[in-house]
Design a protein around this motif. Structure first.
Motif, PDB file in Angstrom:
ATOM      1  N   GLU A  11       5.140   7.643  -5.877  1.00 61.28           N
ATOM      2  CA  GLU A  11       3.809   6.880  -4.842  1.00 61.28           C
ATOM      3  C   GLU A  11       2.799   6.543  -5.800  1.00 61.28           C
ATOM      4  O   GLU A  11       2.375   5.637  -5.891  1.00 61.28           O
ATOM      5  N   GLN A  47       8.022   5.268   3.070  1.00 59.92           N
ATOM      6  CA  GLN A  47       7.161   3.727   3.983  1.00 59.92           C
ATOM      7  C   GLN A  47       6.747   4.005   5.560  1.00 59.92           C
ATOM      8  O   GLN A  47       6.612   3.748   6.437  1.00 59.92           O
ATOM      9  N   TYR A  50       4.051   5.853   5.597  1.00 55.47           N
ATOM     10  CA  TYR A  50       2.513   5.411   5.656  1.00 55.47           C
ATOM     11  C   TYR A  50       2.309   4.346   6.929  1.00 55.47           C
ATOM     12  O   TYR A  50       1.166   3.954   7.246  1.00 55.47           O
ATOM     13  N   ARG A  55      -3.700   3.835   7.805  1.00 54.59           N
ATOM     14  CA  ARG A  55      -4.185   4.162   6.632  1.00 54.59           C
ATOM     15  C   ARG A  55      -3.992   2.584   5.929  1.00 54.59           C
ATOM     16  O   ARG A  55      -3.639   2.293   6.911  1.00 54.59           O
ATOM     17  N   GLN A  58      -0.230   0.104   3.193  1.00 53.67           N
ATOM     18  CA  GLN A  58       1.611  -0.029   3.530  1.00 53.67           C
ATOM     19  C   GLN A  58       3.274   0.051   2.090  1.00 53.67           C
ATOM     20  O   GLN A  58       2.409  -0.686   1.722  1.00 53.67           O
ATOM     21  N   LEU A  68       2.995  -1.180  -2.789  1.00 53.03           N
ATOM     22  CA  LEU A  68       2.068  -0.969  -2.393  1.00 53.03           C
ATOM     23  C   LEU A  68       1.752  -2.386  -1.550  1.00 53.03           C
ATOM     24  O   LEU A  68       0.869  -2.768  -2.948  1.00 53.03           O
TER      25      LEU A  68
END
Length: 219
Positions: A11, A47, A50, A55, A58, A68
């Motif tokens: 991330e 994935q 998310y 949020r 993605q 992202l």
């Protein structure tokens, strides 16, 4: 490294990268003897995480890598930011030319103009400046005309993993809607991503506007 830590590392890497990172590159940077399969599985779980939550981001697979992106439903609020710049609009003639190049590449200017029925130097120059197309070589015929093809930025702009993701030609114009803006790298981060540089000839061709596309000079 356990799975939660691996997802955190991935991330962070995706967050600070200005462009999609391939599975090979992510595996190389993570290190620790992890295989591409383990890294890919962690990406899939990230994935999914998310996608399940309400949020703003993605995790998408685009242009041969992972990135992202902000979710489309938050676009109205993103647009209110003064610094938010929409992707340059593509004119109808540029979209037509881009579609021809995308589906017929590599292709020379005369072939594009034969299909369109009009002169296309100005449109090609604009697409080169926007880095949606690039020079990929020269055709082995008299005069050795320049061959054009699409770029990695083209894939990113239209949300495609690769050229195999191109939709039927009649649906291509729908892709002209800009994808959600990419997440910007944190300027204070100490993590640095070093992507492999493209071959020198490709980089030079990508940035160069050929003389045959130069606008006429007034006497």
């Amino acid at each position: 490294m356990d799975d939660q830590a691996l997802q955190g590392v991935l991330e962070a890497l995706l967050y600070v990268s200005a462009e999609p990172l391939s599975l090979e590159r992510l595996t190389q940077v993570v290190g620790g003897g992890l295989t591409k399969g383990l890294v890919y599985n962690a990406l899939q779980r990230l994935q999914h995480a998310y996608a399940q939550a309400a949020r703003g981001l993605q995790l998408v697979e685009v242009a041969g890598g992972f990135a992202l992106r902000t979710k489309p439903e938050w676009a109205p609020w993103i647009g209110r930011l003064k610094k938010a710049k929409p992707a340059p609009k593509i004119s109808r003639s540029a979209m037509e030319t881009l579609a021809i190049i995308a589906y017929k590449q590599p292709i020379v200017r005369s072939e594009i103009e034969q299909i369109r029925g009009v002169e296309s130097a100005g449109v090609l120059r604009t697409l080169l400046e926007q880095k949606l197309i690039r020079i990929v070589g020269r055709k082995d015929i008299p005069g050795r005309p320049i061959l054009y093809g699409t770029t990695k930025l083209f894939l990113e702009r239209f949300g495609l993993r690769d050229l195999n993701d191109l939709p039927p030609l009649r649906d291509f114009k729908e892709l002209a809607q800009p994808v959600s803006p990419s997440c910007q790298a944190d300027q204070t981060s100490t993590v640095e991503i070093h992507e492999e540089s493209p071959p020198e000839t490709e980089k030079a061709d990508h940035d160069r506007i050929p003389s045959e596309l130069a606008p006429p000079v007034s006497p």
